[in-house]
Design an enzyme around this catalytic site. Structure first.
Site, PDB file in Angstrom:
ATOM      1  N   TYR A 113       0.764  -1.193  -0.029  1.00  0.00           N
ATOM      2  CA  TYR A 113      -0.030  -0.025   0.108  1.00  0.00           C
ATOM      3  C   TYR A 113       1.123   1.277   0.036  1.00  0.00           C
ATOM      4  O   TYR A 113       0.373   2.371  -0.492  1.00  0.00           O
ATOM      5  CB  TYR A 113      -1.142  -0.029   1.189  1.00  0.00           C
ATOM      6  CG  TYR A 113      -2.134  -0.637   1.023  1.00  0.00           C
ATOM      7  CD1 TYR A 113      -3.316  -0.229   0.729  1.00  0.00           C
ATOM      8  CD2 TYR A 113      -2.102  -2.094   1.118  1.00  0.00           C
ATOM      9  CE1 TYR A 113      -4.673  -0.688   0.554  1.00  0.00           C
ATOM     10  CE2 TYR A 113      -3.322  -2.884   0.987  1.00  0.00           C
ATOM     11  CZ  TYR A 113      -4.418  -2.402   0.733  1.00  0.00           C
ATOM     12  OH  TYR A 113      -5.644  -3.000   0.392  1.00  0.00           O
ATOM     13  N   TYR A 163       4.146   4.725  -3.140  1.00  0.00           N
ATOM     14  CA  TYR A 163       4.392   6.203  -2.857  1.00  0.00           C
ATOM     15  C   TYR A 163       5.764   6.037  -2.583  1.00  0.00           C
ATOM     16  O   TYR A 163       6.293   7.356  -3.032  1.00  0.00           O
ATOM     17  CB  TYR A 163       3.517   6.630  -1.392  1.00  0.00           C
ATOM     18  CG  TYR A 163       2.278   6.538  -1.787  1.00  0.00           C
ATOM     19  CD1 TYR A 163       1.364   7.358  -2.469  1.00  0.00           C
ATOM     20  CD2 TYR A 163       1.299   5.458  -1.108  1.00  0.00           C
ATOM     21  CE1 TYR A 163       0.061   7.208  -2.828  1.00  0.00           C
ATOM     22  CE2 TYR A 163      -0.077   5.378  -1.511  1.00  0.00           C
ATOM     23  CZ  TYR A 163      -0.608   6.104  -2.189  1.00  0.00           C
ATOM     24  OH  TYR A 163      -2.144   6.125  -2.485  1.00  0.00           O
TER      25      TYR A 163
END
Length: 462
Positions: free
Chosen positions: A285, A289
């Site tokens: 998850y 990023y």
């Protein structure tokens, strides 16, 4: 702003400050008027020494000029999706040029030890956290280690996103926001402040979530945070309520705040697909990023959907550089500095079983076992099993404690320690020197090496 111009401005500021230097209130208002943050110092003397330092002022003035230039670009609507996403072209080019300049300088340097070792500075940079590959690898090792540790004790993962109120955003969708009044630096300060309050609330409640946060820009440079945190399942609801509460305290009733200012997702470890049950990694998850904000290709960018994340990586890094934003931060857990120092011992014989086990975990990139050995996630950092070993630097000629240019004691990490054992990890003293020129290496009767630290030392290697 050129350095020569900044130097003239700095000299004028110092001249104005000298009569005020012992009047803290007047100094405060002087700095406020100039738009300069007060220096961070260990005592009043070093605080004043910075204010009277030409070099300190030059750095601050140039940094402010770069931020001001970016603030004007944002105000004029130049920084946005489809225009100059994340950071203005001017500052992207400036940051690239400074990085190239630094690389050229580093390419002219050697690190020389007191035992005669010589290592090109670029080689050292390549093997350090300055190398994006190394940075990404270590971040992922630690993140995956947190997940492994959480799984072993039955903790759950929660993925949070916090962003700033509307006044921090120059754009609302594709339209200019007339209520805009805050720079990305102020946006980061806002997020940092509310997180400090959240952490204080956690401490009062006895909560110790752990994981990572990533700061990244919206299209117009406004920062927002993604956080992957692990915690006991029975703490999750209360921790989520605390984060939501503080994330919405400022302008929480404005339009869209409830939908966009705070989001949360519990990480489900298994999902049902047409092919059966599929395992899900919580680390995945946040991995995208981390990769995007370092500059790796993970597909099309979410803000600039005609470009890959590798193409906008320079823009994200320039954004962080211009505004002084720390992109990645570990939350909770053991010290990564201790981890790195232990990795220096990979080839040494170690008698202390605790240090030896910790070293082996670090060399094997086993962050979960290292975290467990260090006492888990509930223990305070000062109570952990292995601590950093530091000492004051001593001038070998005078025998006195060394001070920096502002009169502060220089303390250096030299190793690690337990309650019964100390181990030095920095066994050599290094200096940064200029590489020899071709003429110097061909000169007859040169005697001492032309790149001897005695002849050509430019600065002490930290």
């Amino acid at each position: 702003m050129k350095r020569a111009q900044a130097k003239r401005v700095a000299a004028a500021y110092i001249k104005e400050l000298q009569p005020l230097i012992h009047e803290p209130v007047l100094v405060h208002f002087f700095l406020l008027e100039k738009g300069i943050e007060p220096p961070k110092a260990s005592n009043d003397e070093s605080f004043n020494a910075r204010l009277l330092s030409l070099d300190w002022w030059i750095r601050k003035i140039i940094s402010k000029a770069i931020k001001d230039r970016e603030a004007v670009a944002i105000l004029n609507g130049m920084v946005s999706r489809g225009r100059q996403v994340y950071c203005s072209d001017t500052n992207v080019n400036y940051v690239k040029a400074k990085q190239l300049e630094n690389l050229i300088i580093m390419d002219s340097k050697l690190c020389v030890s007191d035992e005669g070792d010589e290592i090109p500075m670029l080689k050292i940079l390549q093997s350090s956290m300055a190398n994006p590959e190394n940075r990404r690898a270590e971040l992922m090792v630690r993140m995956a280690g947190f997940e492994q540790y959480a799984d072993s004790i039955g903790h759950v993962g929660m993925f949070y996103t916090i962003t700033c109120p509307s006044k921090y955003h120059r754009f609302s969708g594709n339209a200019l926001n007339e209520n805009y009044s805050c720079t990305p630096r102020q946006g980061q300060d806002y997020l940092t402040t509310i997180w400090a309050r959240i952490r204080a609330e956690f401490n009062r409640e006895g909560f110790h979530p752990y994981g990572f946060r990533v700061a990244e820009p919206h299209q117009d440079g406004t920062p927002h945070w993604h956080m992957l945190l692990f915690m006991p399942r029975d703490h999750a609801a209360k921790i989520t309520d605390i984060i939501r509460d503080y994330a919405l305290r400022e302008d929480g009733e404005e339009q869209g705040a409830q939908q966009h200012r705070f989001t949360v997702k519990e990480i489900v470890k298994e999902i049902m697909t047409k092919d059966g049950i599929k395992k899900v990694s919580a680390t995945g998850y946040i991995a995208k990023y981390i990769a995007k904000n370092i500059g790796f290709d993970i597909g099309l960018d979410s803000e600039e959907d005609t470009a890959s994340t590798s193409d906008v990586g320079d823009r994200v890094r320039s954004w962080a550089s211009v505004w002084g934003i720390r992109q990645f931060q570990q939350i909770g857990g053991a010290s990564v500095t201790v981890w790195r120092e232990l990795r220096r011992l990979k080839d040494q014989e170690i008698e202390d079983p605790q240090i030896r086990a910790a070293r082996d975990f670090c060399v094997a990139n086993d962050w979960a076992s290292f975290l467990d050995l260090m006492g888990g996630i509930d223990i305070k950092r000062l109570d952990r099993a292995i601590q950093l070993l530091k000492k004051n630097e001593i001038d070998t000629e005078t025998g006195e404690i060394k001070m920096n240019r502002y009169g502060e004691v220089i303390e250096k990490i030299i190793g690690i320690a337990t309650l019964i054992t100390e181990m030095v990890t920095h066994t050599k003293k290094w200096v940064l020197v200029n590489k020899p020129s071709m003429e110097a290496t061909r000169a007859p009767g040169a005697g001492r090496s032309p790149w001897s630290p005695i002849n050509n030392c430019t600065e002490k290697l930290e």
